[in-house]
Design a protein around this motif. Structure first.
Motif, PDB file in Angstrom:
ATOM      1  N   VAL A 295       2.509  -6.054   7.845  1.00 27.71           N
ATOM      2  CA  VAL A 295       3.605  -7.017   8.004  1.00 27.71           C
ATOM      3  C   VAL A 295       4.940  -6.448   7.545  1.00 27.71           C
ATOM      4  CG1 VAL A 295       2.121  -9.039   7.851  1.00 27.71           C
ATOM      5  CG2 VAL A 295       3.073  -8.050   5.756  1.00 27.71           C
ATOM      6  N   GLY A 296       4.982  -5.166   7.211  1.00 28.12           N
ATOM      7  CA  GLY A 296       6.234  -4.526   6.807  1.00 28.12           C
ATOM      8  C   GLY A 296       5.999  -3.054   6.516  1.00 28.12           C
TER       9      GLY A 296
ATOM     10  N   PRO B 142      -2.713  -9.247   4.237  1.00 28.86           N
ATOM     11  CA  PRO B 142      -1.758  -8.425   4.999  1.00 28.86           C
ATOM     12  C   PRO B 142      -1.179  -7.351   4.086  1.00 28.86           C
ATOM     13  CG  PRO B 142      -0.796 -10.562   4.452  1.00 28.86           C
ATOM     14  CD  PRO B 142      -2.249 -10.640   4.093  1.00 28.86           C
ATOM     15  N   ILE B 143      -0.726  -6.254   4.660  1.00 30.33           N
ATOM     16  CA  ILE B 143      -0.238  -5.153   3.834  1.00 30.33           C
ATOM     17  C   ILE B 143       1.178  -4.750   4.249  1.00 30.33           C
ATOM     18  CG2 ILE B 143      -2.552  -4.268   3.408  1.00 30.33           C
ATOM     19  CD1 ILE B 143      -2.000  -2.050   5.434  1.00 30.33           C
ATOM     20  N   VAL B 144       1.898  -4.217   3.285  1.00 35.31           N
ATOM     21  CA  VAL B 144       3.199  -3.595   3.515  1.00 35.31           C
ATOM     22  C   VAL B 144       3.042  -2.123   3.169  1.00 35.31           C
ATOM     23  CG1 VAL B 144       5.626  -3.476   2.839  1.00 35.31           C
ATOM     24  CG2 VAL B 144       4.472  -5.705   2.967  1.00 35.31           C
ATOM     25  N   LEU B 145       3.215  -1.240   4.147  1.00 34.53           N
ATOM     26  CA  LEU B 145       3.080   0.188   3.917  1.00 34.53           C
ATOM     27  C   LEU B 145       4.355   0.745   3.305  1.00 34.53           C
ATOM     28  CD1 LEU B 145       1.354   1.319   7.247  1.00 34.53           C
ATOM     29  CD2 LEU B 145       0.301   1.193   4.977  1.00 34.53           C
ATOM     30  N   VAL B 146       4.209   1.502   2.220  1.00 33.47           N
ATOM     31  CA  VAL B 146       5.341   2.167   1.574  1.00 33.47           C
ATOM     32  C   VAL B 146       5.026   3.659   1.554  1.00 33.47           C
ATOM     33  CG1 VAL B 146       6.777   2.354  -0.484  1.00 33.47           C
ATOM     34  CG2 VAL B 146       5.770   0.138   0.137  1.00 33.47           C
TER      35      VAL B 146
ATOM     36  N   VAL C  70       0.868  -1.189   0.000  1.00 36.65           N
ATOM     37  CA  VAL C  70       0.000   0.000   0.000  1.00 36.65           C
ATOM     38  C   VAL C  70       0.896   1.228   0.000  1.00 36.65           C
ATOM     39  CG1 VAL C  70      -1.736   1.313   1.254  1.00 36.65           C
ATOM     40  CG2 VAL C  70      -1.877  -1.186   1.163  1.00 36.65           C
ATOM     41  N   LEU C  71       0.805   2.022  -1.069  1.00 36.84           N
ATOM     42  CA  LEU C  71       1.699   3.153  -1.279  1.00 36.84           C
ATOM     43  C   LEU C  71       1.015   4.460  -0.874  1.00 36.84           C
ATOM     44  CD1 LEU C  71       2.925   0.826  -2.930  1.00 36.84           C
ATOM     45  CD2 LEU C  71       3.542   2.484  -4.694  1.00 36.84           C
TER      46      LEU C  71
END
Length: 557
Positions: free
Chosen positions: A284-285, A258-262, A193-194
């Motif tokens: 998760v990141g 699950p998501i990884v935030l950028v 997710v940006l």
């Protein structure tokens, strides 16, 4: 839309109405003569055409309010043409019959005569120039917006959001690449997710999203209120509501993975606040790209400007979670003068955005990737909502994003930052981050030589990536020749670098710092602060390699 659009169209309509009354009164008067009848006729025809173009332009993009106001231009502009034509025809008949032209001959004094002469000569020219100039700018903006609307379709989905205690509704734009029904059904593969920098629409990270998707991982971009295709919030944004709205949008899209935030720039600060006030258990990141908690405070501290630092006052204290009242952290606002100045600037550009003056400011983006999306990207800076979104995100809130983030600082993190004599504060990530899912296998490792006691109990994979150019203290390489400016830059470079190290040592026990320094093999160009949108493929590959151990294409180290 932007209420200043209606204001500009209404002001032009008001002038047109005054001109119509002037022409009609001059035509009917026995003591005055309407000069330049042919010019009035041409002018009335032009403004009639302008009315049709503005009405059609705004009508085609669904801005019914602006289109309705522009329709009212038709009546005065048609009246101007009609009565100027009648006056011209009447004067021609008088000349044929030998009747002299009427002049202001009934005036009782010279002052009144001068008034009529001024009205006959000054009023027309001033109002002609004003209406034609600003009317043309409004026409240009309306036609360009209509063309952008026709040329570029919305790439994602508008998701309805309930906010402000359930009293308000608006829609956020969520745009996903590589996230299909199969990915959604499995619900286990992490979705990136940006979140963009302040003032940047989703197109600024389009290349990065596509690069991540090409590496086999779905990616989604969320436009914050008013940016890109998201609807405006129409009020000063509360950062807590914004991150909760983002979480709502992801849930309703729906993204159950699950998501990884950028987060890029301020998007990284939004990511940190999301971890504190939204559903952090699904994260998760986290990846932070050129992120700083508050640049104004950091730069002021780097230059040791005593007077300005005194303006960074402690307005109130925030109690630390699980501590006594005596153990508190000062909540710092940056200089109110700077805050008000920035807010006025955004407000002023918001006011003039409907007349297309800001289009000349949108000539950068050299090297933008993907190149074929540059037109779409530029179109989102040229619309009437761009500066309104910046104003509402910053305008009345100032440093509120940083202030609210401060309220979540815990004693362990604060102690480390105090020990390091660091001016800024931020919370470490929560211990239960990603607990709703099994964390992906990460290639990240804790930096050797860390602080004796952990500043964070979180083991969440965190990746910090920054452009090495902003850490380069070589003034000649930066193109700086003035010695005083060189000293300032060297101070900034050191503190910018230290900020990333402090982040690495406090956000998580599983954090890594990647410095983009030399030429990138993607295009053999130096990695600058624009690397998010100029070398997105290298950046995507580097992120995936660091988080999941997948080998990217050969690139920077």
């Amino acid at each position: 839309g932007n209420e200043f659009t209606d204001m500009w169209i209404a002001l032009i309509g008001l002038l047109l109405g005054a001109q119509a009354l002037f022409v009609i009164s001059a035509y009917r008067a026995t003591s005055r003569y309407l000069y330049w009848t042919i010019v009035w006729m041409i002018y009335g025809a032009i403004m009639f055409l302008f009315s049709l173009l503005v009405t059609g332009g705004y009508g085609s993009i669904g801005d019914g309010s602006a289109a309705a106001w522009a329709i009212f231009w038709l009546i005065p502009s048609a009246s101007i043409f009609f009565y100027a034509a009648k006056a011209r025809r009447g004067y021609a008949v008088d000349r044929m019959m030998g009747i002299p032209e009427y002049r202001p001959r009934l005036a009782e004094s010279r002052g009144a005569v001068l008034f009529y002469v001024a009205m006959d000569n000054v009023f027309p020219w001033l109002t002609w120039i004003a209406c034609l100039f600003f009317g043309l700018l409004v026409v240009i903006q309306a036609l360009c917006l209509a063309n952008d609307h026709r040329a570029y379709d919305r790439p994602g989905t508008l998701v309805p959001i309930q906010t402000n205690g359930g009293e308000d509704w608006y829609k956020l734009h969520v745009w996903c690449v590589g996230y299909d029904a199969d990915t959604q059904a499995k619900g286990k593969a992490p979705v990136f997710v940006l979140l963009t920098d302040f003032g940047m629409p989703s197109t600024s990270m389009m290349g990065l999203a596509q690069g991540i998707a090409n590496s086999g991982h779905p990616a989604c971009i969320v436009d914050r209120p008013g940016y890109g295709w998201s609807e405006p919030g129409y009020w000063d944004q509360n950062p807590s509501d914004v991150v909760k709205s983002i979480n709502q949008a992801l849930t309703k899209y729906p993204i159950n993975n699950p998501i990884v935030l950028v987060g890029w720039g301020d998007g990284g600060v939004w990511s940190q606040l999301y971890m504190q006030e939204a559903d952090y258990t699904r994260v998760v990141g986290v990846v932070l790209l050129d992120t700083y908690p508050n640049l104004e405070i950091l730069q002021t501290y780097a230059l040791n400007r005593t007077t300005t630092l005194q303006n960074l006052r402690q307005l109130r204290s925030v109690s630390l979670a699980g501590t006594t009242k005596a153990n508190t952290i000062p909540e710092v606002h940056f200089d109110k003068n700077l805050e008000e100045s920035a807010s006025r600037m955004f407000s002023n550009w918001r006011a003039v955005s409907p007349i297309a003056l800001h289009r000349a400011r949108n000539n950068k983006w050299t090297g933008f990737e993907p190149e074929d999306a540059l037109g779409m990207h530029r179109s989102l800076f040229r619309n009437n909502l761009y500066y309104q979104a910046k104003y509402f995100e910053y305008g009345g809130t100032g440093a509120k994003l940083y202030q609210i983030l401060l309220s979540h600082v815990v004693s362990a993190t604060d102690a480390v930052l105090v020990y390091h004599h660091w001016p800024l504060r931020w919370p470490s990530f929560r211990e239960g981050s990603g607990s709703a899912f099994s964390s992906p296998k990460s290639a990240l490792t804790r930096r050797a030589g860390g602080v004796p006691l952990p500043a964070s109990n979180s083991k969440l994979p965190v990746l910090l990536i920054a452009s090495g150019k902003q850490f380069d203290s070589n003034c000649r390489a930066q193109g700086i020749t003035d010695s005083e400016e060189c000293t300032k830059w060297q101070a900034f470079a050191w503190f910018f670098y230290r900020q990333q190290i402090e982040y690495q040592q406090t956000l998580s026990q599983n954090a890594a710092f990647l410095l983009c320094t030399s030429a990138v093999s993607e295009d053999d160009k130096l990695c600058d602060t624009d690397f998010v949108w100029t070398r997105p493929n290298w950046l995507a590959a580097a992120i995936v390699k660091q988080l999941f151990g997948q080998s990217p294409a050969t690139g920077n180290k």
